[in-house]
Design a protein around this motif. Structure first.
Motif, short mmCIF file in Angstrom:
data_model
loop_
_atom_site.label_atom_id
_atom_site.label_comp_id
_atom_site.label_asym_id
_atom_site.label_seq_id
_atom_site.Cartn_x
_atom_site.Cartn_y
_atom_site.Cartn_z
N ILE A 165 0.83 -1.21 0.00
CA ILE A 165 0.00 0.00 0.00
C ILE A 165 0.87 1.26 0.00
CG2 ILE A 165 -1.86 -1.15 1.30
CD1 ILE A 165 -1.03 0.71 3.71
N LEU A 166 0.25 2.35 -0.44
CA LEU A 166 0.83 3.68 -0.24
C LEU A 166 -0.15 4.45 0.65
CD1 LEU A 166 1.91 4.66 -3.90
CD2 LEU A 166 3.22 3.40 -2.18
N ILE A 167 0.37 5.40 1.38
CA ILE A 167 -0.49 6.28 2.18
C ILE A 167 -0.74 7.54 1.36
CG2 ILE A 167 -0.68 7.62 4.31
CD1 ILE A 167 -0.61 4.53 4.74
N GLU A 168 -2.02 7.85 1.17
CA GLU A 168 -2.36 9.07 0.42
C GLU A 168 -2.32 10.28 1.34
OE1 GLU A 168 -6.03 8.98 -1.81
OE2 GLU A 168 -5.86 11.11 -2.30
N VAL A 169 -1.60 11.30 0.88
CA VAL A 169 -1.45 12.51 1.68
C VAL A 169 -2.18 13.67 0.99
CG1 VAL A 169 0.19 14.05 2.84
CG2 VAL A 169 0.84 11.67 2.36
N ASN A 170 -3.00 14.35 1.74
CA ASN A 170 -3.74 15.50 1.23
C ASN A 170 -2.95 16.76 1.58
OD1 ASN A 170 -5.68 17.48 0.63
ND2 ASN A 170 -7.36 16.22 1.38
N LEU A 171 -2.02 17.11 0.68
CA LEU A 171 -1.02 18.14 0.99
C LEU A 171 -1.62 19.51 1.22
CD1 LEU A 171 1.62 16.96 -1.60
CD2 LEU A 171 1.89 16.83 0.88
N LEU B 67 5.93 16.36 -0.35
CA LEU B 67 5.69 14.91 -0.20
C LEU B 67 7.01 14.16 -0.01
CD1 LEU B 67 3.21 12.95 -0.19
CD2 LEU B 67 3.92 12.28 -2.50
N ARG B 68 8.01 14.54 -0.81
CA ARG B 68 9.31 13.90 -0.69
C ARG B 68 9.90 14.11 0.72
NH1 ARG B 68 13.02 16.77 -4.15
NH2 ARG B 68 13.68 17.86 -2.29
N ARG B 69 9.74 15.32 1.21
CA ARG B 69 10.31 15.62 2.53
C ARG B 69 9.63 14.83 3.64
NH1 ARG B 69 11.67 21.90 1.72
NH2 ARG B 69 13.59 21.53 0.53
N ILE B 70 8.34 14.61 3.52
CA ILE B 70 7.65 13.80 4.53
C ILE B 70 8.23 12.39 4.54
CG2 ILE B 70 5.45 12.75 5.21
CD1 ILE B 70 4.05 15.25 3.95
N LEU C 262 10.11 4.07 3.26
CA LEU C 262 9.23 4.57 2.21
C LEU C 262 10.04 4.81 0.94
CD1 LEU C 262 7.19 7.08 4.44
CD2 LEU C 262 6.69 4.68 3.95
N ASN C 263 9.93 3.86 0.03
CA ASN C 263 10.67 3.91 -1.23
C ASN C 263 9.93 4.65 -2.33
OD1 ASN C 263 13.16 2.69 -1.61
ND2 ASN C 263 12.28 0.66 -1.23
N GLU C 264 8.61 4.51 -2.30
CA GLU C 264 7.81 4.96 -3.44
C GLU C 264 7.17 6.32 -3.20
OE1 GLU C 264 7.76 3.26 -6.18
OE2 GLU C 264 8.32 1.22 -5.58
N LEU C 265 7.27 7.18 -4.21
CA LEU C 265 6.54 8.44 -4.21
C LEU C 265 5.69 8.47 -5.48
CD1 LEU C 265 9.27 11.06 -3.18
CD2 LEU C 265 7.37 10.22 -1.77
N ILE D 12 6.66 6.81 -9.16
CA ILE D 12 5.50 6.39 -9.95
C ILE D 12 4.83 7.66 -10.46
CG2 ILE D 12 3.23 5.24 -9.92
CD1 ILE D 12 4.20 3.59 -7.49
N VAL D 13 4.66 7.79 -11.77
CA VAL D 13 3.86 8.90 -12.29
C VAL D 13 2.57 8.31 -12.87
CG1 VAL D 13 5.73 10.55 -12.71
CG2 VAL D 13 5.19 8.88 -14.48
#
Ligand SMILES: *Cc1c(COP(=O)(O)O)cnc(C)c1O
Length: 235
Positions: A123-129, A181-184, A198-201, A219-220
């Motif tokens: 899974i990835l965690i979705e962040v509402n920036l 997001l990268r910094r988090i 956390l490898n994936e952004l 991932i784009v």
């Protein structure tokens, strides 16, 4: 924009290549996910033939038919929409990754179903920036807690973070969100929580994937630039 999927893909692939080079990254670090909501099976097959290996879908029921009618391998399917808990079982069966986990309740439900299915679910965690009410995702402050809690679930593997920043015409205006997001992820990785890395952004869409790559996207998620404009949803 052309509706020739092969042509569009060739163009996007070379743009991804250039963006990774500009950022001093290796092109193999970036996965192109084709966001295929509302697209027909025919278009998906065309994309597979043209080399797409990862698809993203937003609706479980819509995806079910496509996934069942497509040879699963070598293609992976990611869920990128809002997931209702009552669809968790089907989602676990169908998808290789759920990119949009935004509550411990959902993670717990997915874990339960993954256990029954005897699989480990990525899974990835979705962040509402930008803390937009219209979008899912946890706030930047809540990410740590959710990552730690989800990490304790036996059949869930937290691989990284996903975000859908506010849309703007100018991709440069989205850059600060990608950096955020990268910094988090970097901050959480520095905490060295056992079992957590956390490898994936997952960030960047048709209008801004190059900027996302410059800021570390792995991932784009590209829809329109591959398939052309989506027909309005008629449900
Ligand atoms: C539809 C969608 C995309 C792709 O959007 P485009 O602008 O068409 O590239 C990416 N991410 C999510 C979560 C989506 O729903």
């Amino acid at each position: 924009m052309s509706t020739n999927i092969k042509e569009n893909l060739d163009n996007i692939t070379s743009r991804i290549f250039k963006a990774t080079r500009k950022a001093g990254r290796d092109p193999s670090e970036v996965t192109l996910l084709a966001a295929s909501k509302t697209m027909e099976l025919k278009q998906i097959k065309e994309a597979i033939a043209a080399g797409v290996r990862v698809f993203g879908e937003n609706y479980v029921q819509e995806a079910k038919e496509k996934i069942e009618k497509t040879a699963r391998k070598p293609v992976a399917w990611h869920f990128i929409g809002h997931l209702q808990k009552n669809k968790a079982k089907l989602a676990v069966e169908l998808f290789d990754m759920i990119e949009s986990v935004d509550s411990i309740e959902l993670a717990t439900e997915l874990n339960k179903k993954a256990k029954t299915a005897e699989k480990t679910l990525n899974i990835l965690i979705e962040v509402n920036l930008a803390k937009e009410k219209s979008k899912g995702g946890v706030t930047p402050k809540q990410v740590d807690k959710l990552v730690k809690k989800a990490n304790e679930l036996s059949n869930i593997k937290v691989k990284g973070l996903m975000a859908i920043p506010p849309y703007t015409e100018n991709p440069e205006h989205v850059r600060p969100y990608f950096i955020a997001l990268r910094r988090i992820a970097e901050r959480i990785n520095r905490e060295k929580i056992p079992g957590v890395f956390l490898n994936e952004l997952s960030m960047g869409m048709s209008s801004d994937f190059e900027v996302a790559i410059e800021e570390g996207a792995t991932i784009v998620r590209v829809g329109t630039a591959i398939f052309g404009e989506r027909k309005p949803k008629t449900k």
